[in-house]
Motif scaffolding. Structure first.
Motif, PDB file in Angstrom:
ATOM      1  N   GLU A 123       0.863  -1.180   0.000  1.00  0.00           N
ATOM      2  CA  GLU A 123       0.000   0.000   0.000  1.00  0.00           C
ATOM      3  C   GLU A 123       0.895   1.224   0.000  1.00  0.00           C
ATOM      4  OE1 GLU A 123      -3.917   1.750   2.153  1.00  0.00           O
ATOM      5  OE2 GLU A 123      -2.485   0.727   3.453  1.00  0.00           O
ATOM      6  N   GLY A 124       0.651   2.124  -0.939  1.00  0.00           N
ATOM      7  CA  GLY A 124       1.457   3.339  -1.031  1.00  0.00           C
ATOM      8  C   GLY A 124       2.938   3.047  -1.200  1.00  0.00           C
ATOM      9  N   GLY A 125       3.264   1.944  -1.885  1.00  0.00           N
ATOM     10  CA  GLY A 125       4.654   1.592  -2.148  1.00  0.00           C
ATOM     11  C   GLY A 125       5.341   0.811  -1.033  1.00  0.00           C
ATOM     12  N   GLU A 126       4.650   0.590   0.083  1.00  0.00           N
ATOM     13  CA  GLU A 126       5.233  -0.118   1.228  1.00  0.00           C
ATOM     14  C   GLU A 126       4.581  -1.482   1.412  1.00  0.00           C
ATOM     15  OE1 GLU A 126       7.754   1.159   3.072  1.00  0.00           O
ATOM     16  OE2 GLU A 126       7.737   2.867   1.708  1.00  0.00           O
ATOM     17  N   ARG A 127       5.383  -2.450   1.858  1.00  0.00           N
ATOM     18  CA  ARG A 127       4.857  -3.773   2.206  1.00  0.00           C
ATOM     19  C   ARG A 127       4.067  -3.669   3.497  1.00  0.00           C
ATOM     20  NH1 ARG A 127       9.704  -7.982   2.005  1.00  0.00           N
ATOM     21  NH2 ARG A 127      10.833  -6.088   1.577  1.00  0.00           N
ATOM     22  N   VAL A 128       2.808  -4.071   3.464  1.00  0.00           N
ATOM     23  CA  VAL A 128       1.972  -3.976   4.668  1.00  0.00           C
ATOM     24  C   VAL A 128       1.438  -5.326   5.122  1.00  0.00           C
ATOM     25  CG1 VAL A 128       1.346  -1.561   4.283  1.00  0.00           C
ATOM     26  CG2 VAL A 128      -0.098  -3.377   3.325  1.00  0.00           C
ATOM     27  N   GLY A 129       1.584  -6.371   4.312  1.00  0.00           N
ATOM     28  CA  GLY A 129       1.091  -7.685   4.700  1.00  0.00           C
ATOM     29  C   GLY A 129       1.787  -8.793   3.943  1.00  0.00           C
ATOM     30  N   HIS A 130       1.877  -9.974   4.585  1.00  0.00           N
ATOM     31  CA  HIS A 130       2.543 -11.144   3.993  1.00  0.00           C
ATOM     32  C   HIS A 130       1.729 -12.363   4.411  1.00  0.00           C
ATOM     33  CE1 HIS A 130       6.460 -12.943   2.549  1.00  0.00           C
ATOM     34  NE2 HIS A 130       5.822 -13.995   3.027  1.00  0.00           N
ATOM     35  N   LEU A 131       1.347 -13.185   3.459  1.00  0.00           N
ATOM     36  CA  LEU A 131       0.513 -14.350   3.742  1.00  0.00           C
ATOM     37  C   LEU A 131       1.103 -15.565   3.041  1.00  0.00           C
ATOM     38  CD1 LEU A 131      -2.218 -15.290   5.015  1.00  0.00           C
ATOM     39  CD2 LEU A 131      -3.272 -14.720   2.833  1.00  0.00           C
ATOM     40  N   THR A 132       1.418 -16.602   3.816  1.00  0.00           N
ATOM     41  CA  THR A 132       2.000 -17.816   3.242  1.00  0.00           C
ATOM     42  C   THR A 132       1.278 -19.051   3.773  1.00  0.00           C
ATOM     43  OG1 THR A 132       3.662 -17.877   4.983  1.00  0.00           O
ATOM     44  CG2 THR A 132       4.310 -16.861   2.892  1.00  0.00           C
ATOM     45  N   GLU A 133      -0.026 -18.969   3.872  1.00  0.00           N
ATOM     46  CA  GLU A 133      -0.802 -20.056   4.452  1.00  0.00           C
ATOM     47  C   GLU A 133      -1.485 -20.923   3.410  1.00  0.00           C
ATOM     48  OE1 GLU A 133      -3.260 -17.986   7.265  1.00  0.00           O
ATOM     49  OE2 GLU A 133      -1.499 -17.204   8.287  1.00  0.00           O
ATOM     50  N   GLY A 134      -0.915 -21.030   2.217  1.00  0.00           N
ATOM     51  CA  GLY A 134      -1.493 -21.890   1.192  1.00  0.00           C
ATOM     52  C   GLY A 134      -2.711 -21.275   0.536  1.00  0.00           C
ATOM     53  N   PHE A 135      -3.607 -22.138   0.083  1.00  0.00           N
ATOM     54  CA  PHE A 135      -4.792 -21.687  -0.639  1.00  0.00           C
ATOM     55  C   PHE A 135      -5.671 -20.822   0.245  1.00  0.00           C
ATOM     56  CE2 PHE A 135      -9.216 -21.982  -1.841  1.00  0.00           C
ATOM     57  CZ  PHE A 135      -9.156 -21.602  -3.167  1.00  0.00           C
ATOM     58  N   GLN A 136      -6.146 -19.729  -0.301  1.00  0.00           N
ATOM     59  CA  GLN A 136      -7.092 -18.834   0.362  1.00  0.00           C
ATOM     60  C   GLN A 136      -8.224 -18.546  -0.605  1.00  0.00           C
ATOM     61  OE1 GLN A 136      -6.479 -17.525   3.675  1.00  0.00           O
ATOM     62  NE2 GLN A 136      -4.965 -19.148   3.517  1.00  0.00           N
ATOM     63  N   GLY A 137      -9.446 -18.495  -0.099  1.00  0.00           N
ATOM     64  CA  GLY A 137     -10.602 -18.158  -0.925  1.00  0.00           C
ATOM     65  C   GLY A 137     -10.734 -16.655  -1.083  1.00  0.00           C
TER      66      GLY A 137
ATOM     67  N   GLU B 158     -13.067 -14.552  -0.062  1.00  0.00           N
ATOM     68  CA  GLU B 158     -13.411 -13.844   1.185  1.00  0.00           C
ATOM     69  C   GLU B 158     -12.202 -13.706   2.094  1.00  0.00           C
ATOM     70  OE1 GLU B 158     -16.162 -12.117   1.930  1.00  0.00           O
ATOM     71  OE2 GLU B 158     -16.714 -12.606  -0.135  1.00  0.00           O
ATOM     72  N   GLU B 159     -11.401 -14.759   2.212  1.00  0.00           N
ATOM     73  CA  GLU B 159     -10.213 -14.700   3.059  1.00  0.00           C
ATOM     74  C   GLU B 159      -9.217 -13.662   2.550  1.00  0.00           C
ATOM     75  OE1 GLU B 159     -11.959 -18.750   3.709  1.00  0.00           O
ATOM     76  OE2 GLU B 159     -11.429 -17.647   1.899  1.00  0.00           O
ATOM     77  N   LEU B 160      -9.055 -13.592   1.231  1.00  0.00           N
ATOM     78  CA  LEU B 160      -8.129 -12.600   0.673  1.00  0.00           C
ATOM     79  C   LEU B 160      -8.654 -11.179   0.864  1.00  0.00           C
ATOM     80  CD1 LEU B 160      -6.659 -14.175  -2.568  1.00  0.00           C
ATOM     81  CD2 LEU B 160      -5.632 -13.941  -0.322  1.00  0.00           C
ATOM     82  N   LEU B 161      -9.951 -10.993   0.702  1.00  0.00           N
ATOM     83  CA  LEU B 161     -10.525  -9.664   0.931  1.00  0.00           C
ATOM     84  C   LEU B 161     -10.359  -9.256   2.392  1.00  0.00           C
ATOM     85  CD1 LEU B 161     -13.732  -9.817  -1.282  1.00  0.00           C
ATOM     86  CD2 LEU B 161     -11.590  -8.638  -1.775  1.00  0.00           C
ATOM     87  N   GLU B 162     -10.538 -10.206   3.315  1.00  0.00           N
ATOM     88  CA  GLU B 162     -10.339  -9.916   4.734  1.00  0.00           C
ATOM     89  C   GLU B 162      -8.867  -9.591   5.023  1.00  0.00           C
ATOM     90  OE1 GLU B 162     -11.905 -13.185   7.036  1.00  0.00           O
ATOM     91  OE2 GLU B 162     -13.906 -12.897   6.174  1.00  0.00           O
ATOM     92  N   PHE B 163      -7.950 -10.317   4.393  1.00  0.00           N
ATOM     93  CA  PHE B 163      -6.513 -10.064   4.548  1.00  0.00           C
ATOM     94  C   PHE B 163      -6.188  -8.641   4.096  1.00  0.00           C
ATOM     95  CE2 PHE B 163      -2.428 -10.069   2.169  1.00  0.00           C
ATOM     96  CZ  PHE B 163      -1.554 -10.210   3.235  1.00  0.00           C
ATOM     97  N   ILE B 164      -6.720  -8.245   2.948  1.00  0.00           N
ATOM     98  CA  ILE B 164      -6.469  -6.894   2.420  1.00  0.00           C
ATOM     99  C   ILE B 164      -7.070  -5.854   3.360  1.00  0.00           C
ATOM    100  CG2 ILE B 164      -6.957  -5.301   0.522  1.00  0.00           C
ATOM    101  CD1 ILE B 164      -6.935  -7.899  -1.298  1.00  0.00           C
ATOM    102  N   GLU B 165      -8.312  -6.087   3.785  1.00  0.00           N
ATOM    103  CA  GLU B 165      -9.002  -5.162   4.687  1.00  0.00           C
ATOM    104  C   GLU B 165      -8.222  -4.990   5.991  1.00  0.00           C
ATOM    105  OE1 GLU B 165     -11.886  -2.491   5.507  1.00  0.00           O
ATOM    106  OE2 GLU B 165     -12.094  -3.777   3.755  1.00  0.00           O
ATOM    107  N   GLU B 166      -7.700  -6.082   6.507  1.00  0.00           N
ATOM    108  CA  GLU B 166      -6.979  -6.071   7.778  1.00  0.00           C
ATOM    109  C   GLU B 166      -5.644  -5.337   7.692  1.00  0.00           C
ATOM    110  OE1 GLU B 166      -4.696  -9.514  10.272  1.00  0.00           O
ATOM    111  OE2 GLU B 166      -6.743  -9.959   9.656  1.00  0.00           O
TER     112      GLU B 166
END
Length: 122
Positions: A84-98, A100-108
């Motif tokens: 976001e804005g050129g900066e790393r704000v999240g990292h997810l390495t938990e395998g397959f995500q649906g 809704e899960e990805l939208l929640e990850f982005i929202e969070e």
């Protein structure tokens, strides 16, 4: 020239990824490898995220630019990194995500979250 895209973009190098991150406010990068079943399964989900939000989704195989493995701490695939804005704000390495899960990850992890651009046609 900073239009949002409705499908994932394929990048080949770190420079291409950097350019996308610089050009767009929210970018979700998926690091994948060929032959990865979970990576193949998540591809349509990434398309859903790209179509439903203003998040630019980019897919990159770190084998094409091995410096990405260390730079983005890619220890397993699929690995998802949110910018976001050129900066790393999240990292997810938990395998397959649906979707809704990805939208929640982005929202969070993003300050303003994904802007819904399409209505959910149930």
């Amino acid at each position: 020239m900073s239009e949002t895209t409705t499908k994932p973009i394929r990048a080949e190098t770190g420079e291409e990824l950097d350019a996308l991150v610089e050009e767009h406010d929210l970018v979700l990068a998926e690091f994948y490898t060929k032959g990865c079943a979970k990576c193949n399964a998540i591809e349509p989900v990434l398309g859903n995220v790209a179509r439903a939000t203003d998040v630019v989704v980019v897919m990159i195989n770190p084998v094409t630019d091995l410096s990405l493995v260390e730079e983005y701490d890619v220890t397993s695939v699929p690995a998802l990194v949110l910018f976001e804005g050129g900066e790393r704000v999240g990292h997810l390495t938990e395998g397959f995500q649906g979707t809704e899960e990805l939208l929640e990850f982005i929202e969070e992890h993003a300050d303003h979250g994904p802007t819904e651009m399409a209505t959910d046609a149930d």
